[in-house]
Design an enzyme around this catalytic site. Structure first.
Site, PDB file in Angstrom:
ATOM      1  N   LYS A  99       0.436  -6.689 -11.697  1.00 55.37           N
ATOM      2  CA  LYS A  99      -0.180  -7.295 -10.523  1.00 55.37           C
ATOM      3  C   LYS A  99      -1.508  -7.916 -10.961  1.00 55.37           C
ATOM      4  O   LYS A  99      -1.984  -7.667 -12.049  1.00 55.37           O
ATOM      5  CB  LYS A  99      -0.426  -6.230  -9.445  1.00 55.37           C
ATOM      6  CG  LYS A  99       0.885  -5.740  -8.828  1.00 55.37           C
ATOM      7  CD  LYS A  99       0.695  -4.612  -7.823  1.00 55.37           C
ATOM      8  CE  LYS A  99      -0.371  -4.810  -6.790  1.00 55.37           C
ATOM      9  NZ  LYS A  99      -0.254  -6.039  -5.993  1.00 55.37           N
ATOM     10  N   GLY A 101      -2.095 -11.431 -10.495  1.00 56.03           N
ATOM     11  CA  GLY A 101      -2.014 -12.888 -10.630  1.00 56.03           C
ATOM     12  C   GLY A 101      -2.969 -13.575  -9.666  1.00 56.03           C
ATOM     13  O   GLY A 101      -3.401 -14.701  -9.889  1.00 56.03           O
ATOM     14  N   GLU A 108      -6.559  -3.747  -4.981  1.00 55.99           N
ATOM     15  CA  GLU A 108      -5.142  -3.421  -4.760  1.00 55.99           C
ATOM     16  C   GLU A 108      -4.824  -2.023  -5.294  1.00 55.99           C
ATOM     17  O   GLU A 108      -4.113  -1.254  -4.656  1.00 55.99           O
ATOM     18  CB  GLU A 108      -4.246  -4.460  -5.439  1.00 55.99           C
ATOM     19  CG  GLU A 108      -4.253  -5.798  -4.724  1.00 55.99           C
ATOM     20  CD  GLU A 108      -3.493  -6.902  -5.438  1.00 55.99           C
ATOM     21  OE1 GLU A 108      -3.313  -7.961  -4.827  1.00 55.99           O
ATOM     22  OE2 GLU A 108      -3.100  -6.712  -6.602  1.00 55.99           O
TER      23      GLU A 108
HETATM   24  C1  ABF Z   1      -0.760  -9.759  -5.205  1.00 56.12           C
HETATM   25  O1  ABF Z   1      -0.330 -11.071  -5.067  1.00 56.12           O
HETATM   26  C2  ABF Z   1      -0.934  -9.633  -6.634  1.00 56.12           C
HETATM   27  O2  ABF Z   1      -1.109  -8.442  -7.244  1.00 56.12           O
HETATM   28  C3  ABF Z   1       0.132 -10.429  -7.226  1.00 56.12           C
HETATM   29  O3  ABF Z   1      -0.526 -11.024  -8.283  1.00 56.12           O
HETATM   30  C4  ABF Z   1       0.431 -11.437  -6.197  1.00 56.12           C
HETATM   31  C5  ABF Z   1       1.842 -11.591  -5.774  1.00 56.12           C
HETATM   32  O4  ABF Z   1       1.833 -12.779  -5.086  1.00 56.12           O
HETATM   33  P1  ABF Z   1       2.974 -13.408  -4.277  1.00 56.12           P
HETATM   34  O5  ABF Z   1       3.341 -12.453  -3.208  1.00 56.12           O
HETATM   35  O6  ABF Z   1       2.317 -14.644  -3.777  1.00 56.12           O
HETATM   36  O7  ABF Z   1       4.076 -13.690  -5.240  1.00 56.12           O
HETATM   37  O8  ABF Z   1       0.127  -8.878  -4.660  1.00 56.12           O
END
Ligand code: ABF
Length: 235
Positions: A99, A101, A108
């Site tokens: 996680k 991104g 989180e």
């Molecule tokens: C968060 O949003 C982050 O930890 C992860 O990087 C991203 C996932 O994004 P999405 O739901 O837009 O694919 O949960």
């Protein structure tokens, strides 16, 4: 909905809300990212969930809560959360996840750890046999700004795993680094397929300057993936 990715996000989010958030809950954690938008959308369709306090994991999710007219809380006020639902960049069959991104990994993780149950919602692209094979942008490593060079050097020299590439995450316009909600920078380090993500996490957290790592190991109780064919796969 004609876009299978959006449909997948929505299906996963709706089913997770339906199965995991109930009227007897008092505090619920709200993750970040585009899939979580559907989590809040579903919550808002259920009047019996309106009395719950919602704890955000980022500025984005704080806005989702406030703009939805829901009650905002914090981990300081509510160190025990009933359930947290969040997205992910990549999830393996043991429910380890990459996680961060969206650069929100610290809050989180805080809100996921405070929860009795941590649930992941994602579209079909996020399922993986081994972390590091689908999300090849690298493991997000949040660092105190003055340490980004020294942490990059330590990543190269001190870990039992050799990185393939390491990059300071830059803003879209390239004018400067991405700055997290905590005022930190993010280094994205690609290690290839991760045989032992928990070991890598332990090693990274020992490096001076590392604030948090976007590896979530042994935390999730369940993951929902919205599939291209309109079904939901549950791990
Ligand atoms: C968060 O949003 C982050 O930890 C992860 O990087 C991203 C996932 O994004 P999405 O739901 O837009 O694919 O949960």
């Amino acid at each position: 909905m004609s876009n299978p990715i959006e449909q997948g996000k929505k299906l996963a989010a709706y089913q997770a809300v339906d199965e995991y958030i109930t009227a007897d809950h008092k505090v619920v954690g709200i993750g970040s990212g585009s899939t979580v938008v559907y989590v809040v959308e579903r919550i808002l369709q259920k009047p019996e969930l309106k009395h719950i306090v919602y704890v955000p994991t980022s500025f984005q999710s704080k806005l989702l809560i406030l703009e939805g007219g829901l009650t905002l809380g914090s981990v300081e006020q509510y160190p025990e959360i009933d359930v947290t639902i969040d997205g992910a960049d990549e999830v393996d069959e043991d429910l380890n996840a990459i996680k961060g991104g969206g650069a929100c990994q610290f809050q989180e993780k805080l809100v996921a750890e405070a929860a009795k149950k941590f649930i992941i919602v994602a579209d079909f692209r996020k399922k993986s046999k081994k972390l590091g094979t689908e999300w090849v942008k690298g493991v997000p490593i949040e660092v105190v700004p003055m340490t980004y060079k020294s942490v990059m050097k330590s990543i190269d020299t001190k870990l039992s795993l050799k990185p393939i590439s390491s990059k300071l995450r830059m803003a879209v316009n390239k004018a400067g680094p991405v700055v997290t909600d905590n005022g930190n920078f993010v280094i994205d380090t690609h290690f290839g397929a991760l045989e032992d993500p928990a070991q890598l996490l332990r090693e990274l957290k020992l490096l001076t300057g590392v604030y948090e790592v976007g590896l979530f190991c042994n935390m999730a109780e369940k993951a929902y993936f919205g599939e291209e064919d309109g079904s939901v796969k549950i791990w």
